[in-house]
Design a protein around this motif. Structure first.
Motif, short mmCIF file in Angstrom:
data_model
loop_
_atom_site.label_atom_id
_atom_site.label_comp_id
_atom_site.label_asym_id
_atom_site.label_seq_id
_atom_site.Cartn_x
_atom_site.Cartn_y
_atom_site.Cartn_z
N THR A 129 0.83 -1.20 0.00
CA THR A 129 0.00 0.00 0.00
C THR A 129 0.86 1.26 0.00
OG1 THR A 129 -1.73 -1.19 1.23
CG2 THR A 129 -1.83 1.21 1.23
N TYR A 130 1.91 1.24 0.81
CA TYR A 130 2.84 2.38 0.92
C TYR A 130 3.50 2.68 -0.41
CZ TYR A 130 6.92 4.96 2.79
OH TYR A 130 7.90 5.89 3.04
N ILE A 131 3.98 1.65 -1.10
CA ILE A 131 4.66 1.84 -2.38
C ILE A 131 3.69 2.35 -3.44
CG2 ILE A 131 5.78 0.61 -4.27
CD1 ILE A 131 7.23 -1.08 -2.22
N ALA A 132 2.49 1.79 -3.50
CA ALA A 132 1.50 2.23 -4.49
C ALA A 132 1.16 3.71 -4.29
CB ALA A 132 0.24 1.37 -4.40
N GLN B 83 3.85 15.04 -7.94
CA GLN B 83 4.91 16.02 -7.68
C GLN B 83 5.82 16.22 -8.88
OE1 GLN B 83 6.96 14.60 -4.21
NE2 GLN B 83 5.16 14.77 -2.88
N ASN B 84 5.52 15.53 -9.98
CA ASN B 84 6.33 15.61 -11.19
C ASN B 84 7.80 15.29 -10.90
OD1 ASN B 84 6.62 16.00 -13.97
ND2 ASN B 84 7.16 18.17 -13.73
N ALA B 85 8.02 14.27 -10.06
CA ALA B 85 9.37 13.87 -9.69
C ALA B 85 10.05 13.17 -10.86
CB ALA B 85 9.34 12.95 -8.47
N GLN B 86 11.37 13.30 -10.91
CA GLN B 86 12.13 12.63 -11.96
C GLN B 86 12.00 11.11 -11.85
OE1 GLN B 86 14.34 13.94 -14.60
NE2 GLN B 86 12.84 15.56 -14.19
N CYS B 87 11.98 10.62 -10.62
CA CYS B 87 11.83 9.18 -10.39
C CYS B 87 11.49 8.95 -8.92
CB CYS B 87 13.12 8.42 -10.76
SG CYS B 87 14.56 8.91 -9.77
N LEU B 88 11.12 7.73 -8.61
CA LEU B 88 10.89 7.32 -7.22
C LEU B 88 12.00 6.35 -6.84
CD1 LEU B 88 9.23 7.02 -4.59
CD2 LEU B 88 7.97 5.16 -5.72
N ILE B 89 12.78 6.73 -5.83
CA ILE B 89 13.87 5.87 -5.35
C ILE B 89 13.38 5.14 -4.10
CG2 ILE B 89 16.22 5.79 -4.45
CD1 ILE B 89 16.84 8.28 -6.05
N ILE B 90 13.51 3.82 -4.11
CA ILE B 90 13.12 3.00 -2.96
C ILE B 90 14.39 2.39 -2.37
CG2 ILE B 90 11.78 1.03 -2.15
CD1 ILE B 90 9.90 1.45 -4.51
#
Length: 450
Positions: free
Chosen positions: A61-64, A73-80
């Motif tokens: 749920t958190y990742i989704a 937020q128009n982020a370049q990417c999501l880093i996990i």
């Protein structure tokens, strides 16, 4: 002489028109300052989340939600940033599906140094748009035996046919993911079949991951300029904005721990039994009912073994039977053994992440045994003891008549109180009599010895 000079800085314009010759030097200096000033733009943004621990429903749920926030937020990417020993299979599938459908590039960074991406973590890393690892980290060991969450909480001992089906599914699943992300398919299959685990350097060499980064700034530097999912990443000097878990996700994460379910089960047992044995207490019954509902909810998301639940229910029944049927503790001993075995088998032994350790099982067994033996047992048996207080305790006592007593009236003094007294057989003043019955505020006497 008419001159026209313009100086731009971003969207600001400085204009000189018909400047007198005496002011030419200051105007020239202003033009030079504007021309040489650095052009500034807002820094690019990347979203960041940190996963440290077992993979469960709260993680999915958190990742989704984080993917959706990164998009908004128009982020370049999501880093996990990932460090996990594994987790539930159904949660892993949901995470993989979120990655493959993500509108923003997803970067898995196995970190910090010493972190692991084993079991379910291996599937998640391979499914990312970009897979990165820190030095001295490991990935692999994705055999389905160590991945929990089998359908319907399957039994830990399965026949060979079922084992083969589950393994074949896991192999085909990771093969499809690795093929989609153009990673080493053969190694991915061996991670499932043979539980192979490798270091970060070996993973880079075998093209299991895309890069090795010492830290977050190094990762952003190496990501800069890469084309990922058709998008050119601009991450050099980007601002990392961390997305934290919401309160509801934190509560759900807490409910993913077997220890919490054990505590809720104990509260439910103690509360409900206390309410049954002492009607009207209310609070124990309410607390027990709430704990029972929460425990039932956790059973739906954790790999619970039905055999363990049956043994725990049997233990509860044996404890109660021993209270009402004096067996000199035989049923209680049986209940303790059944409760202990039930906790051992409560979660599938094939899933090391969702298993109760003995440091929880032994104290829980001892506390439960003490609760039923010393608290509930003594309380129920006390209900069957002779009455020791109240009017009923007066019956059989010997008293002295303060006045003559007949069938109509008389007076006595007993237990610090004056009572009206009657007797079918007349009793003289100062005569000895025995209380035969209590009729409201009047006692009925009979002559002593009759």
């Amino acid at each position: 002489m008419r001159n026209l000079r313009q100086c731009w800085r971003g969207e600001r314009q400085v204009t000189r028109a018909n400047i007198p010759s005496g002011n030419a030097l200051p105007a020239l200096l202003l033009w030079l300052a504007c021309a040489t000033a650095p052009v500034t733009f807002a820094a690019e943004k990347v979203s960041l989340i940190k996963i440290d621990g077992a993979i469960g429903p709260a993680t999915a749920t958190y990742i989704a939600r984080s993917i959706e926030e990164a998009r908004s937020q128009n982020a370049q990417c999501l880093i996990i940033q990932l460090n996990t020993p594994g987790g539930l299979l159904d949660s892993t599938q949901k995470i993989v599906q979120s990655f493959l459908a993500s509108p923003v590039p997803v970067v898995i960074y196995v970190a910090p140094t010493g972190a692991t991406a084993t079991s379910a973590g291996c599937f998640i890393t391979i499914a990312a748009s970009v897979a990165a690892m820190a030095p001295a980290t490991t990935i692999g060991a994705a055999h389905p035996v160590s991945i929990g969450g089998l359908p319907m909480g399957g039994e830990p001992k399965q026949d060979e046919t079922m084992k083969s089906k589950i393994e074949n599914f896991a192999v085909s699943y990771i093969e499809a993911i690795a093929g989609k992300r153009q990673r080493n398919v053969e190694w991915a299959k061996s991670a499932v079949k043979e539980s192979v685990s490798i270091s970060a350097d070996k993973a880079l060499q075998l093209k299991v991951v895309d890069l090795i980064a010492n830290d977050m700034p190094d990762l952003l530097k190496q990501l800069n300029g890469r084309v990922v999912d058709g998008k050119l990443l601009k991450t050099a000097g980007a601002e990392a904005s961390e997305i934290v878990m919401s309160p509801s996700e934190r509560v759900l994460q807490m409910f993913s721990h077997p220890e919490v379910m054990l505590i809720l089960m104990l509260i439910a047992f103690y509360g409900i039994i206390a309410e049954v044995t002492t009607p009207g207490a209310i609070l124990p019954g309410v607390a027990g009912a709430i704990a029972l509902v929460l425990a039932l909810y956790m059973m739906s998301i954790l790999p619970v073994n039905v055999t363990g639940l049956v043994l725990i229910a049997l233990a509860l029944a044996l404890f109660i039977f021993d209270i009402y049927a004096p067996t000199h503790g035989v049923l209680t001993v049986g209940g303790i053994i059944s409760f202990f075995l039930g906790l051992l088998l409560l979660f599938n032994s094939g899933d090391p992440l969702f298993r109760l350790s003995l440091r929880y099982i032994i104290p829980a067994t001892l506390v439960t045994a003490a609760f039923f033996i010393f608290v509930i047992g003594k309380g129920v048996r006390a209900q069957f003891l002779p009455v020791k207080v109240g009017k009923e305790t007066l019956i059989g006592k010997t008293v002295t008549a303060l006045t003559s007593i007949d069938s109509r009236s008389g007076r006595i003094f007993v237990e610090g109180e004056y009572w009206n007294a009657v007797s079918d057989t007349p009793i003289e003043k100062d005569g000895q009599a025995e209380i035969a019955a209590v009729l409201g505020l009047t006692v009925k006497l009979k002559p002593k010895g009759k």
